[in-house]
Design an enzyme around this catalytic site. Structure first.
Site, PDB file in Angstrom:
ATOM      1  N   CYS A 130      42.491 -35.241 -20.914  1.00 50.51           N
ATOM      2  CA  CYS A 130      41.092 -35.020 -21.753  1.00 50.51           C
ATOM      3  C   CYS A 130      41.078 -34.974 -22.973  1.00 50.51           C
ATOM      4  O   CYS A 130      42.355 -34.906 -23.991  1.00 50.51           O
ATOM      5  CB  CYS A 130      40.991 -33.510 -21.329  1.00 50.51           C
ATOM      6  SG  CYS A 130      40.885 -33.190 -19.513  1.00 50.51           S
ATOM      7  N   GLU A 140      71.204 -34.521 -18.122  1.00 50.39           N
ATOM      8  CA  GLU A 140      69.897 -34.920 -19.044  1.00 50.39           C
ATOM      9  C   GLU A 140      70.242 -34.212 -20.521  1.00 50.39           C
ATOM     10  O   GLU A 140      70.004 -34.906 -21.572  1.00 50.39           O
ATOM     11  CB  GLU A 140      68.705 -34.893 -18.659  1.00 50.39           C
ATOM     12  CG  GLU A 140      67.458 -35.218 -19.268  1.00 50.39           C
ATOM     13  CD  GLU A 140      67.571 -36.586 -19.639  1.00 50.39           C
ATOM     14  OE1 GLU A 140      68.068 -37.282 -19.131  1.00 50.39           O
ATOM     15  OE2 GLU A 140      66.419 -36.772 -20.623  1.00 50.39           O
ATOM     16  N   HIS A 154      88.378 -28.705 -11.102  1.00 51.58           N
ATOM     17  CA  HIS A 154      89.070 -29.964 -10.677  1.00 51.58           C
ATOM     18  C   HIS A 154      89.500 -30.823 -11.726  1.00 51.58           C
ATOM     19  O   HIS A 154      89.736 -32.105 -11.368  1.00 51.58           O
ATOM     20  CB  HIS A 154      88.313 -30.785  -9.664  1.00 51.58           C
ATOM     21  CG  HIS A 154      87.893 -30.008  -8.364  1.00 51.58           C
ATOM     22  ND1 HIS A 154      88.837 -29.536  -7.535  1.00 51.58           N
ATOM     23  CD2 HIS A 154      86.859 -29.474  -7.930  1.00 51.58           C
ATOM     24  CE1 HIS A 154      88.194 -28.775  -6.444  1.00 51.58           C
ATOM     25  NE2 HIS A 154      87.194 -28.750  -6.737  1.00 51.58           N
ATOM     26  N   LYS A 182      63.803 -48.878 -27.021  1.00 53.06           N
ATOM     27  CA  LYS A 182      63.053 -48.274 -25.839  1.00 53.06           C
ATOM     28  C   LYS A 182      63.083 -48.697 -24.610  1.00 53.06           C
ATOM     29  O   LYS A 182      62.991 -48.280 -23.625  1.00 53.06           O
ATOM     30  CB  LYS A 182      61.693 -48.034 -26.856  1.00 53.06           C
ATOM     31  CG  LYS A 182      60.669 -47.254 -25.942  1.00 53.06           C
ATOM     32  CD  LYS A 182      61.106 -45.736 -26.014  1.00 53.06           C
ATOM     33  CE  LYS A 182      60.184 -44.712 -25.298  1.00 53.06           C
ATOM     34  NZ  LYS A 182      60.800 -43.575 -24.661  1.00 53.06           N
ATOM     35  N   LYS A 196      70.608 -36.329 -24.047  1.00 56.65           N
ATOM     36  CA  LYS A 196      69.954 -36.252 -25.082  1.00 56.65           C
ATOM     37  C   LYS A 196      70.941 -36.067 -26.402  1.00 56.65           C
ATOM     38  O   LYS A 196      70.703 -36.383 -27.417  1.00 56.65           O
ATOM     39  CB  LYS A 196      68.750 -35.137 -24.862  1.00 56.65           C
ATOM     40  CG  LYS A 196      67.735 -35.185 -23.775  1.00 56.65           C
ATOM     41  CD  LYS A 196      66.503 -36.150 -24.505  1.00 56.65           C
ATOM     42  CE  LYS A 196      66.714 -37.743 -23.999  1.00 56.65           C
ATOM     43  NZ  LYS A 196      66.711 -38.218 -22.780  1.00 56.65           N
ATOM     44  N   GLU A 222      72.468 -38.975 -27.455  1.00 59.19           N
ATOM     45  CA  GLU A 222      71.912 -40.349 -28.075  1.00 59.19           C
ATOM     46  C   GLU A 222      71.287 -40.090 -29.467  1.00 59.19           C
ATOM     47  O   GLU A 222      71.199 -40.681 -30.131  1.00 59.19           O
ATOM     48  CB  GLU A 222      71.008 -40.711 -27.104  1.00 59.19           C
ATOM     49  CG  GLU A 222      69.970 -40.015 -26.367  1.00 59.19           C
ATOM     50  CD  GLU A 222      68.980 -40.821 -25.491  1.00 59.19           C
ATOM     51  OE1 GLU A 222      69.152 -42.072 -25.242  1.00 59.19           O
ATOM     52  OE2 GLU A 222      68.163 -40.096 -24.699  1.00 59.19           O
ATOM     53  N   TRP A 271      39.968 -35.811 -17.683  1.00 62.15           N
ATOM     54  CA  TRP A 271      40.724 -36.588 -16.717  1.00 62.15           C
ATOM     55  C   TRP A 271      40.849 -35.255 -15.672  1.00 62.15           C
ATOM     56  O   TRP A 271      41.328 -34.279 -15.936  1.00 62.15           O
ATOM     57  CB  TRP A 271      42.085 -36.759 -17.447  1.00 62.15           C
ATOM     58  CG  TRP A 271      43.104 -37.539 -16.681  1.00 62.15           C
ATOM     59  CD1 TRP A 271      44.148 -36.853 -16.118  1.00 62.15           C
ATOM     60  CD2 TRP A 271      43.147 -38.645 -16.143  1.00 62.15           C
ATOM     61  NE1 TRP A 271      45.195 -37.998 -15.484  1.00 62.15           N
ATOM     62  CE2 TRP A 271      44.177 -39.152 -15.560  1.00 62.15           C
ATOM     63  CE3 TRP A 271      42.244 -39.685 -16.301  1.00 62.15           C
ATOM     64  CZ2 TRP A 271      44.724 -40.413 -15.030  1.00 62.15           C
ATOM     65  CZ3 TRP A 271      42.501 -40.979 -15.767  1.00 62.15           C
ATOM     66  CH2 TRP A 271      43.560 -41.260 -15.150  1.00 62.15           C
ATOM     67  N   ARG A 290      43.716 -42.661 -24.403  1.00 61.32           N
ATOM     68  CA  ARG A 290      44.388 -41.624 -23.254  1.00 61.32           C
ATOM     69  C   ARG A 290      44.060 -41.654 -21.875  1.00 61.32           C
ATOM     70  O   ARG A 290      44.738 -41.081 -21.132  1.00 61.32           O
ATOM     71  CB  ARG A 290      44.170 -40.289 -23.901  1.00 61.32           C
ATOM     72  CG  ARG A 290      44.740 -39.912 -25.275  1.00 61.32           C
ATOM     73  CD  ARG A 290      44.428 -38.460 -25.788  1.00 61.32           C
ATOM     74  NE  ARG A 290      45.300 -38.444 -27.010  1.00 61.32           N
ATOM     75  CZ  ARG A 290      46.596 -38.126 -26.741  1.00 61.32           C
ATOM     76  NH1 ARG A 290      47.307 -37.854 -26.089  1.00 61.32           N
ATOM     77  NH2 ARG A 290      47.347 -37.985 -28.149  1.00 61.32           N
ATOM     78  N   ASN A 342      40.654 -28.232 -22.350  1.00 64.63           N
ATOM     79  CA  ASN A 342      41.483 -29.001 -22.149  1.00 64.63           C
ATOM     80  C   ASN A 342      42.645 -27.868 -21.616  1.00 64.63           C
ATOM     81  O   ASN A 342      42.775 -26.897 -22.088  1.00 64.63           O
ATOM     82  CB  ASN A 342      42.493 -29.714 -23.247  1.00 64.63           C
ATOM     83  CG  ASN A 342      41.559 -31.074 -23.772  1.00 64.63           C
ATOM     84  OD1 ASN A 342      40.597 -31.279 -23.189  1.00 64.63           O
ATOM     85  ND2 ASN A 342      41.961 -31.567 -24.842  1.00 64.63           N
ATOM     86  N   GLY A 343      43.181 -28.371 -20.385  1.00 64.05           N
ATOM     87  CA  GLY A 343      44.145 -27.444 -19.706  1.00 64.05           C
ATOM     88  C   GLY A 343      43.778 -27.135 -18.311  1.00 64.05           C
ATOM     89  O   GLY A 343      42.883 -27.450 -17.717  1.00 64.05           O
TER      90      GLY A 343
HETATM   91  C1  AGP Z   1      66.329 -42.083 -22.276  1.00 58.60           C
HETATM   92  O1  AGP Z   1      66.266 -41.186 -23.397  1.00 58.60           O
HETATM   93  C2  AGP Z   1      67.328 -43.412 -22.820  1.00 58.60           C
HETATM   94  N1  AGP Z   1      66.944 -43.863 -23.889  1.00 58.60           N
HETATM   95  C3  AGP Z   1      67.351 -44.223 -21.503  1.00 58.60           C
HETATM   96  O2  AGP Z   1      68.569 -43.671 -20.891  1.00 58.60           O
HETATM   97  C4  AGP Z   1      66.338 -44.694 -20.820  1.00 58.60           C
HETATM   98  O3  AGP Z   1      65.847 -43.585 -19.903  1.00 58.60           O
HETATM   99  C5  AGP Z   1      66.695 -45.802 -19.832  1.00 58.60           C
HETATM  100  O4  AGP Z   1      67.105 -47.006 -20.564  1.00 58.60           O
HETATM  101  C6  AGP Z   1      65.843 -46.300 -18.698  1.00 58.60           C
HETATM  102  O5  AGP Z   1      64.571 -46.620 -19.429  1.00 58.60           O
HETATM  103  P1  AGP Z   1      63.282 -46.834 -18.589  1.00 58.60           P
HETATM  104  O6  AGP Z   1      62.895 -45.686 -18.187  1.00 58.60           O
HETATM  105  O7  AGP Z   1      62.385 -47.850 -19.531  1.00 58.60           O
HETATM  106  O8  AGP Z   1      63.673 -47.687 -17.260  1.00 58.60           O
END
Ligand code: AGP
Length: 613
Positions: free
Chosen positions: A2, A486, A509, A608, A490, A493, A74, A27, A100-101
């Site tokens: 939206c 995860e 263990h 990315k 985060k 990285e 949407w 969007r 929106n929401g």
């Molecule tokens: C996520 O923060 C990472 N940069 C990386 O692990 C990513 O999730 C992974 O390379 C997979 O990418 P994708 O989702 O574009 O396939």
């Protein structure tokens, strides 16, 4: 997704609204509309389909005036058609609303309004807002006050814009939670209101971003901001720089921070059009999932890399629990070389935000060669992983610019939850009543995410305390074991701090040997079925001198007295708890990296889209 645009000033509002909506087109949306006050009468043009359809409507029956609001929708509640498109008009025809929401409690509110003879013209949740405003509006109660009182009835996170022919010189806008922002643009004797900066940047660079729980009363030459309790707020006018990157970042320092905050909206859009709340059903037609396939399926592989693989691990718990289908999660770079046991009764589901990750694509090819049904959950529209699959769930997150994935992690969590429910229904492994409960829990997701985001200042404090740490352990169990993975990914990285996610039960263990005063331990302990086991982890870590940062459900005194620091989570149904548990961990990693002065959006050595093996 939206989008909202509003205008008040000396010029004709119609073309300004249409061009603002055009700038939000990227969007995605399924219907569009506008309302303009013409000769003290609210004129509405709206229909399903793209803006070209709205433009055609306006050409056929022109409308002009100096104040108006527009919306791209949407669909969440009610299919995309003209009746459900925004703006929504009240019974008197004197108040109109765009929104929106998701109004979480709209069924209750709708029933209450019907009981006092309100007639609904759409199936949307939004329509309750306009009727509530109208009921409060009177000669003694202004539009702003009526809107404020009406909005206090709503549960959930919202961006709302209202106008009335009663007060033809005013737009009222409010932001409750983080369902997308509300920004007011200040011009020379004219004002704009929008959900997103791009909609108004061609007209002004002087903007005010509303904070959550703030309401703006906008006239041609005046902006007043107040809280939802009615207290005045001193606001700051910001000058948005001309370069498109800063403009796109809006009120945030980094894309990653913006994307973390966009999760309320992306989760709303994830649900939109895929849930029939009335019937308690999930609709995923893009998957091409026939009842025959659902029953024939004997196994599912989920294959992905990095963050996407962590989403897959949560999916395994959900699908096995709800649909009783065995699921194996395999990292794509391993899957392709593991000679996996896959046949025509196997579904291989690939998850990828970019849809171009080389390892994931190769895993998909491997599965295709073995005759499996191939599905994908992908963010990048038109990417390879979307094109080569037999069925695909398109994530509704919009582009993710920050290299570290955030909103493209929580969206597939919800996609997988919906998939599990659909599979459960088709395979007959879930009772109708349970299915309806699971479906109705979805309605709460955006607001729960919003609550997590509201706690950012506390997370920043925790981040400061971890600024100089060298290592960090993240522990989780069951459905939140992947949350630990995860959270650790985060942190490493973004901040380059060595972090490991570990299944909590494995600590004894071996890894427990690492714990000393120098080792902070992040323990993910929401009230889920593994809570008691997680609680004992806190005790064990503390007994060895470790500093424990616990993620715990609001009001959990036991954890509060045991941990060194607590990051509070809103009470969340356990199957959706990975969504609310990960958001604070994203913010924690973000703030540590930002405080260290690192390149948050483009961490070293990372890309990315990893298109090489
Ligand atoms: C996520 O923060 C990472 N940069 C990386 O692990 C990513 O999730 C992974 O390379 C997979 O990418 P994708 O989702 O574009 O396939």
């Amino acid at each position: 997704m939206c989008g909202i645009v509003g205008y008040i000033g000396p010029r004709d509002a119609t073309p300004i609204i249409l061009s603002g909506l055009k700038r939000l087109e990227y969007r995605g949306y399924d219907s569009a509309g506008l309302a303009v006050l013409q000769d003290r009468h609210i004129e509405i043009r709206r229909d399903a389909g793209k803006l070209a359809r709205l433009n055609a409507l306006v050409d056929e029956a022109p409308v002009s005036g100096h104040i108006g609001i527009g919306h791209t929708r949407w669909a969440t509640h009610g299919e995309p058609n003209a009746r459900n498109a925004h703006p929504h008009l009240g019974m008197t025809g004197e108040v109109v609303v765009v929104h929106n929401g998701i109004v979480e409690n709209f069924q209750e509110l709708r029933a209450e309004l019907i009981a006092v003879c309100v007639i609904f013209k759409s199936e949307t949740d939004t329509e309750v807002i306009v009727h509530l405003v109208e009921r409060y509006l009177s000669s003694e109660t202004s539009l702003a006050e009526a809107t404020r009182k009406a909005l206090l009835h709503l549960r959930g996170a919202h961006g709302v814009v209202v106008l009335s022919s009663h007060e033809p010189d005013k737009i009222v806008a409010a932001r409750i939670g983080n369902a997308g922002g509300v920004v007011v643009g200040i011009g020379e004797g004219e004002m704009y209101v929008a959900s997103d900066l791009p909609a108004i940047l061609e007209h002004t660079r002087q903007v005010v971003f509303l904070e959550s729980q703030d309401m703006a009363v906008v006239t041609r030459d005046r902006l007043q901001v107040q809280t939802m309790q009615g207290h005045p707020v001193a606001y700051q006018v910001q000058n948005v720089p001309w370069d498109p990157v800063s403009a796109e970042k809006g009120e945030y320092r980094h894309f990653m921070q913006k994307e973390i905050h966009e999760q309320v909206r992306s989760l709303t859009d994830t649900i939109a059009g895929r849930v029939d709340f009335e019937e308690g059903r999930i609709l995923l037609p893009e998957l091409n999932l026939s009842p025959e396939l659902a029953k024939r399926m004997r196994k599912m592989f989920i294959t992905a890399c990095g963050t996407a693989a962590h989403a897959g691990m949560v999916g395994k718990v959900l699908i096995e629990q709800i649909a009783r289908l065995p699921v194996e999660v395999q990292i794509a770079s391993e899957f392709r070389y593991s000679d996996p046991i896959v046949d025509e009764d196997t579904v291989v589901l690939a998850i990828s935000q970019s849809g171009e990750t080389a390892d994931t694509l190769a895993a998909m090819e491997e599965a295709r060669g073995k005759g499996a049904t191939l599905w994908s959950i992908v963010n990048a529209i038109g990417s390879q992983a979307m094109r080569i699959a037999d069925g695909c769930i398109a994530m509704q997150t919009g582009p993710e610019i920050g290299v570290a994935s955030t909103k493209a992690y929580t969206a597939p969590l919800v996609d997988l939850y919906m998939l599990a429910i659909l599979l459960g229904e088709l395979r007959g492994t879930i009772k109708e009543k349970d299915r309806q409960l699971l479906v109705s829990d979805l309605r709460r997701v955006p607001a729960l995410a919003s609550e997590c985001l509201n706690r950012e200042p506390e997370i920043e404090k925790v981040a400061r305390s971890l600024l100089n740490t060298q290592h960090c352990l993240y522990l989780g169990r069951g459905i939140n074991m992947p949350t630990a993975y995860e959270g650790a990914l985060k942190l490493k990285e973004l901040s380059y701090i060595h972090a490991e996610g570990y299944p909590a039960g494995e600590m004894k263990h071996g890894p427990i040997a690492l714990i000393d005063e120098e080792m902070p331990v992040v323990v993910i302990a929401p009230r889920d079925p593994w809570y008691e086991k997680m609680f004992s982890q806190i005790e064990q870590a503390r007994a060895r001198g470790g500093t424990v940062i616990a993620l715990a459900t609001d009001g959990d005194e036991l954890v509060q007295t045991s941990a060194d620091q607590v990051i509070w989570l809103p009470e969340t149904p356990w199957m959706l708890s990975p969504v609310t548990a990960v958001i604070p961990l994203q913010m924690l990693a973000y703030h540590i990296a930002a405080l260290r002065g690192l390149d948050v959006d483009q961490p070293r050595n990372l890309a990315k889209s990893v298109t090489v093996e």
